[in-house]
Design an enzyme around this catalytic site. Structure first.
Site, PDB file in Angstrom:
ATOM      1  N   GLY A  10       1.051  -1.281   0.177  1.00  9.44           N
ATOM      2  CA  GLY A  10      -0.105  -0.094  -0.048  1.00  9.44           C
ATOM      3  C   GLY A  10       0.780   1.140   0.005  1.00  9.44           C
ATOM      4  O   GLY A  10       2.050   1.039  -0.151  1.00  9.44           O
ATOM      5  N   PHE A  11       0.224   2.696   0.055  1.00  5.91           N
ATOM      6  CA  PHE A  11       0.930   3.590   0.045  1.00  5.91           C
ATOM      7  C   PHE A  11       2.014   3.796   1.292  1.00  5.91           C
ATOM      8  O   PHE A  11       3.104   3.736   1.043  1.00  5.91           O
ATOM      9  CB  PHE A  11      -0.330   4.659   0.086  1.00  5.91           C
ATOM     10  CG  PHE A  11       0.289   6.045   0.528  1.00  5.91           C
ATOM     11  CD1 PHE A  11       1.570   6.873  -0.147  1.00  5.91           C
ATOM     12  CD2 PHE A  11      -0.282   6.571   1.436  1.00  5.91           C
ATOM     13  CE1 PHE A  11       1.950   7.872   0.337  1.00  5.91           C
ATOM     14  CE2 PHE A  11       0.073   7.898   1.902  1.00  5.91           C
ATOM     15  CZ  PHE A  11       1.031   8.824   1.372  1.00  5.91           C
ATOM     16  N   GLY A  36      -3.485  -2.028  -2.358  1.00  2.00           N
ATOM     17  CA  GLY A  36      -2.277  -1.831  -2.475  1.00  2.00           C
ATOM     18  C   GLY A  36      -2.055  -2.327  -3.995  1.00  2.00           C
ATOM     19  O   GLY A  36      -2.737  -2.763  -4.908  1.00  2.00           O
ATOM     20  N   LEU A  76      -0.343  -2.575   8.913  1.00  5.59           N
ATOM     21  CA  LEU A  76      -0.809  -1.574   8.372  1.00  5.59           C
ATOM     22  C   LEU A  76      -2.133  -1.833   7.478  1.00  5.59           C
ATOM     23  O   LEU A  76      -2.650  -1.089   6.780  1.00  5.59           O
ATOM     24  CB  LEU A  76       0.151  -0.789   7.495  1.00  5.59           C
ATOM     25  CG  LEU A  76       1.050   0.103   8.037  1.00  5.59           C
ATOM     26  CD1 LEU A  76       2.173  -0.763   8.910  1.00  5.59           C
ATOM     27  CD2 LEU A  76       1.739   1.148   7.071  1.00  5.59           C
ATOM     28  N   THR A  95     -12.622  -6.439   7.526  1.00  4.91           N
ATOM     29  CA  THR A  95     -10.963  -6.275   7.269  1.00  4.91           C
ATOM     30  C   THR A  95     -10.494  -5.641   8.622  1.00  4.91           C
ATOM     31  O   THR A  95      -9.417  -6.304   9.121  1.00  4.91           O
ATOM     32  CB  THR A  95     -10.695  -5.463   6.116  1.00  4.91           C
ATOM     33  OG1 THR A  95     -11.505  -5.766   4.941  1.00  4.91           O
ATOM     34  CG2 THR A  95      -9.103  -5.312   5.942  1.00  4.91           C
ATOM     35  N   TYR A 149     -15.619   3.149  10.506  1.00  2.00           N
ATOM     36  CA  TYR A 149     -14.314   3.089  10.311  1.00  2.00           C
ATOM     37  C   TYR A 149     -13.663   3.454  11.798  1.00  2.00           C
ATOM     38  O   TYR A 149     -12.791   2.820  12.189  1.00  2.00           O
ATOM     39  CB  TYR A 149     -13.794   4.075   9.319  1.00  2.00           C
ATOM     40  CG  TYR A 149     -12.241   4.098   9.133  1.00  2.00           C
ATOM     41  CD1 TYR A 149     -11.712   2.853   8.657  1.00  2.00           C
ATOM     42  CD2 TYR A 149     -11.370   5.458   9.351  1.00  2.00           C
ATOM     43  CE1 TYR A 149     -10.394   3.039   8.457  1.00  2.00           C
ATOM     44  CE2 TYR A 149     -10.166   5.411   9.123  1.00  2.00           C
ATOM     45  CZ  TYR A 149      -9.623   4.130   8.538  1.00  2.00           C
ATOM     46  OH  TYR A 149      -8.046   3.903   8.510  1.00  2.00           O
TER      47      TYR A 149
END
Ligand code: UDP
Length: 323
Positions: A10-11, A36, A76, A95, A149
């Site tokens: 991912g970032f 990602g 992460l 997730t 979230y």
């Protein structure tokens, strides 16, 4: 050192993978490539000190092997991006909660240290800025998906702290505040890559609401440095830290800055929240971190400021990385 990075394609994960690889670590990455991208880590692929498993962190067999082989886990992997969270709430909740549960269960089995990346969304719509780690959280109702979230990440934090308390697991929790930089995509809603790509195409810059909402943008290398330092600091164990930049800017000012720095002819277009996300969407009007805790423990100071951040992101999208 052998490190496992969940979400390492991912970032933020890919920048962390690069930094740890460059300091000589053996880097294992697990990423299901949901958000990602292999492109983020392709320059590491040929190294004998880099391994990637394209797999979900819910795969216990693969995760068991990876956790048993590493010395430390940087967790992460998560659902990211407000737009994705609003559109795919089941995936977000599962997730974030089930993934972290898996990581902590296996870390406890093999007694491995875990760095859990959490989020400034934890503070919700509180306006009591700057936000300190022990501040109260202010959330909207469960009918507004955005708050799932914040709540799912709060469960991750509770679980991490619970493993530390009950099983003596070494856990450090890090709350990230609007991390930005090259490799971040605007696909899931993030404002900086959105504005920069819009400006480069001379398309309208979509400012949601009245643009008076305030954020602080943190450069990804400042986050990567903080994660590494906290991981090495024994006193950080069992604690939560804000990691961010504490210089605020409104979203309208950000749009104007991007427009100017790209010499763009784009107009600035105000889009109501209901249209941008969903009916009744609630935004945070202000989000600024209190960095006293991390400053006093590891001497953290964000090094890269907004001008330079935007310059680097503009360069990135100009270098053949336009969506
Ligand atoms: N935003 C915006 N236009 C966009 C994308 C986002 O005005 O095209 C706003 C968004 O509503 C929020 C801020 O920019 O107020 C930061 O959004 P982002 O999704 O990057 O992160 P957040 O702070 O919401 O987690």
């Amino acid at each position: 050192m052998r490190v496992l990075i969940t979400g390492g394609a991912g970032f933020i994960g890919s920048h962390l993978a690069e930094a740890l690889h460059n300091r000589g670590d053996m880097v294992y990455v697990i990423d299901d490539l949901s958000t990602g991208r292999l492109k983020n880590i392709e320059h590491l692929m040929s190294s004998p000190r880099f391994n990637i498993a394209v797999e979900t962190i819910m795969n216990e067999v693969v995760m068991d092997r990876l956790v048993s082989e590493c010395d430390i886990i940087y967790h992460l992997a998560a659902a990211v991006g407000v737009e994705l969270i609003v559109n795919r709430p089941v995936e977000t909740i599962e997730t974030n909660i089930l993934g972290t549960e898996m990581v902590l269960k296996l870390a406890a089995r093999y007694l491995k240290k875990v760095i859990i990346t959490s989020t400034s969304e934890i503070y919700g719509k509180s306006i009591n800025t700057p936000f300190g780690e022990d501040d109260d959280r202010v959330l909207g109702p469960t009918t507004k998906h955005r708050w799932s979230y914040s709540s799912s990440k709060a469960i991750d934090e509770f679980l991490g702290l619970a493993y530390h308390k009950e099983r003596n697991l070494e856990v450090v929790i890090v709350r990230l505040f609007n991390t930005v930089g090259p490799r971040q995509t605007g696909q899931y809603g993030m404002v900086v890559p959105r504005f920069v790509t819009q400006a480069l195409k001379n398309a309208p810059l979509t400012v949601y609401g009245n643009g008076k909402q305030v954020r602080c943008f943190t450069y990804v290398s400042d986050v990567v440095d903080a994660l590494q330092s906290l991981a090495q600091q024994p006193e950080a164990v069992g604690q939560i830290f804000n990691v961010g930049n504490d210089r605020p800017i409104s979203i309208l000012e950000l749009a104007e800055k991007v427009k100017k720095m790209t010499n763009s002819d784009s107009e600035i277009k105000f889009v109501p929240y209901d249209e941008a996300y969903e009916a009744g969407f609630e935004d945070m009007s202000i989000r600024i971190p209190n960095l006293n805790k991390i400053r006093s423990l590891i001497g953290y100071e964000p090094k890269v400021q907004l001008e330079e951040i935007l310059k680097n992101v503009i360069e990135y999208f100009n270098a053949d990385n336009r969506p």
